[in-house]
Design an enzyme around this catalytic site. Structure first.
Site, PDB file in Angstrom:
ATOM      1  N   LYS A 183       9.140  10.114  19.893  1.00 21.78           N
ATOM      2  CA  LYS A 183      10.307   9.277  20.236  1.00 21.78           C
ATOM      3  C   LYS A 183      10.915   9.749  21.558  1.00 21.78           C
ATOM      4  O   LYS A 183      11.221   8.940  22.443  1.00 21.78           O
ATOM      5  CB  LYS A 183      11.372   9.353  19.120  1.00 21.78           C
ATOM      6  N   GLU A 220       5.787  11.942   5.732  1.00 20.72           N
ATOM      7  CA  GLU A 220       6.865  12.397   6.598  1.00 20.72           C
ATOM      8  C   GLU A 220       7.684  13.525   5.948  1.00 20.72           C
ATOM      9  O   GLU A 220       8.313  14.325   6.638  1.00 20.72           O
ATOM     10  CB  GLU A 220       7.787  11.212   6.935  1.00 20.72           C
ATOM     11  N   HIS A 239     -16.016  -1.115  -2.346  1.00 24.89           N
ATOM     12  CA  HIS A 239     -17.128  -1.609  -1.525  1.00 24.89           C
ATOM     13  C   HIS A 239     -16.968  -1.221  -0.058  1.00 24.89           C
ATOM     14  O   HIS A 239     -17.610  -1.797   0.813  1.00 24.89           O
ATOM     15  CB  HIS A 239     -17.267  -3.127  -1.707  1.00 24.89           C
TER      16      HIS A 239
HETATM   17  O1  PA5 Z   1      12.321   8.244   6.906  1.00 25.41           O
HETATM   18  C1  PA5 Z   1      12.816   8.271   8.004  1.00 25.41           C
HETATM   19  O2  PA5 Z   1      13.873   8.882   8.264  1.00 25.41           O
HETATM   20  C2  PA5 Z   1      12.197   7.502   9.149  1.00 25.41           C
HETATM   21  O3  PA5 Z   1      11.000   6.936   8.763  1.00 25.41           O
HETATM   22  C3  PA5 Z   1      13.143   6.420   9.635  1.00 25.41           C
HETATM   23  O4  PA5 Z   1      13.416   5.553   8.568  1.00 25.41           O
HETATM   24  C4  PA5 Z   1      12.541   5.647  10.806  1.00 25.41           C
HETATM   25  O5  PA5 Z   1      12.190   6.539  11.820  1.00 25.41           O
HETATM   26  C5  PA5 Z   1      13.537   4.637  11.345  1.00 25.41           C
HETATM   27  O6  PA5 Z   1      14.696   5.263  11.785  1.00 25.41           O
HETATM   28  P1  PA5 Z   1      16.035   4.449  12.029  1.00 25.41           P
HETATM   29  O7  PA5 Z   1      16.441   3.848  10.731  1.00 25.41           O
HETATM   30  O8  PA5 Z   1      17.007   5.464  12.532  1.00 25.41           O
HETATM   31  O9  PA5 Z   1      15.722   3.388  13.062  1.00 25.41           O
END
Ligand code: PA5
Length: 426
Positions: free
Chosen positions: A415, A279, A300
């Site tokens: 989203k 990410e 394996h």
């Molecule tokens: O690293 C990030 O920002 C994302 O992976 C969030 O943690 C994830 O989308 C969850 O978001 P939130 O904590 O707003 O529900």
């Protein structure tokens, strides 16, 4: 202590060429002058984490223990649960001999089958809920929270339920915060300058870790040791940045990094790293695709491809210097299994030979570049150290690739689509 060995992947000379550019980026990071500087708060957490929240975490765990809570339902997705799961599984293993509470993870999927089974599982448990969402609006955890809250209210009564709900969210905004205030839940705040995937050393990770029985003081101690080592702006002295440079060099020809562990209880750690790297770096058509494997298991299944398949990947192999437990292989009189040649060796010695033999096969015959990282133990100190090592490395990799590590515009697309297709009111 973390030991990095890159000699089977890139030359020291190739790394050295990046000294100036790394120094430049690292200096800007320290002065908060980089893209996304407003989310660099994670790097100073080991030295100046919020001591008041830290104490409140421990007191809340004690209170829940007095209430005889045996299970904590952690509701969150992405960075809101991956770090806690990584730490708990690394330190406690699959079958912990000692633990305070069992931790169940929900809200990371909207599978009706999975949710239903978990709802049934907690029915006869004395459970509490820790709902974690920085934005407070993510669909998956919001759905799970609604469902588990209802079961809790049925079990302990509507008036009592709020005693067993802990909300970890933004300090100032979001619907989860409003709900928490209205219902008097215990709340923990996620600092404004720390994003989800960099938040394991805030209450996001520390509360579930403490509830499981892990020693969070020792985690912070490990993180501080790493903070002192990996905040150097000098590439020669900073292995986290050396690892970042090696990844950038390798990614020019090989688009996939395979993180390999020889310990099954490091599987969730692999997942945490995948989320952190994927990410943070995968933007503007750049970045390495982070993937993972557990050896010998995956030797394996994926071993053949790694050795002989398309040349798309390099490996980053993590090994532990001292296993938490070891077992001696003994001589057997009948020797029907022909294993007496191993008598006198320990299982961890054999695992280490598997590592040596596989590395030689992959590097020398398969020509797969191989980075090796050794850490001390599967314990709190090493977890804290590894967290800082990889956070520093991922942030530096992203900056070297020219992308902002702290946003996720790609994730926002799905989203927003979900909100639209489900008809969420504006
Ligand atoms: O690293 C990030 O920002 C994302 O992976 C969030 O943690 C994830 O989308 C969850 O978001 P939130 O904590 O707003 O529900």
């Amino acid at each position: 202590m973390i030991k990095l060995n890159i000699k089977n992947a890139v030359t020291e000379n190739a790394i050295k060429k990046y000294s100036n550019v790394v120094k430049n980026i690292a200096t800007k990071m320290e002065k908060l002058e980089t893209d996304g500087f407003e989310y660099l708060g994670w790097k100073d957490l080991p030295a100046n984490y919020n001591k008041i929240e830290f104490k409140k975490i421990k007191n809340t765990v004690k209170r829940l223990e007095r209430e005889k809570v045996d299970t904590l339902v952690v509701i969150g997705i992405g960075g809101s649960y991956a770090g806690a799961k990584a730490g708990i599984e690394m330190i406690q293993g699959e079958f912990p001999s000692k633990r305070k509470m069992e931790i169940i993870y929900v809200g990371e999927s909207i599978s009706s089958t999975n949710l239903s089974q978990k709802l049934v599982y907690v029915e006869d448990k004395n459970f509490a809920i820790n709902v974690i969402s920085k934005s407070g609006t993510t669909t998956e955890p919001a759905i799970a929270f609604r469902m588990f809250k209802k079961i809790l209210e049925k079990k302990v009564g509507i008036n009592n339920a709020s005693k067993f709900i802990i909300a970890t969210t933004d300090a100032n905004r979001g619907s989860l915060l409003s709900m928490a205030k209205e219902n008097n839940f215990t709340t923990f705040s996620i600092p404004d300058n720390v994003g989800g995937r960099f938040s394991v050393l805030t209450p996001v990770g520390l509360f579930p870790l403490a509830a499981s029985g892990v020693n969070i003081d020792k985690i912070m101690k490990g993180a501080l040791i790493a903070h002192k080592k990996y905040s150097s702006i000098d590439l020669e002295e900073n292995d986290a940045y050396k690892y970042a440079v090696a990844r950038v060099i390798l990614s020019k020809k090989l688009p996939v990094e395979l993180m390999v562990q020889y310990e099954p209880q490091m599987k969730a750690f692999n997942e945490w790293w995948k989320q952190l790297a994927g990410e943070s770096e995968g933007k503007n058509h750049k970045g390495v695709f982070p993937s993972s494997a557990i050896f010998s298991t995956d030797l394996h299944s994926l071993g053949q491809f790694i050795q002989d398949g398309s040349k798309i990947l390099y490996e980053t192999v993590l090994t532990v210097a001292q296993p938490n437990f070891d077992v001696l292989l003994e001589e057997n009189e009948s020797n029907v299994d022909n294993l007496n040649y191993l008598a006198g060796k320990t299982i961890s010695e054999v695992n280490n030979v598997a590592f040596q033999a596989t590395t030689d096969a992959h590097v020398k015959v398969g020509k797969v570049p191989n980075i090796h990282i050794e850490y001390e133990r599967m314990d709190e100190l090493s977890f804290g150290e590894l967290v800082i090592f990889f956070e520093r490395a991922v942030a530096m990799t992203a900056y070297l690739l020219g992308v902002n590590p702290f946003n996720q515009p790609g994730v926002e697309v799905y989203k927003q689509n979900m909100f639209k297709y489900l008809g969420k009111p504006e």
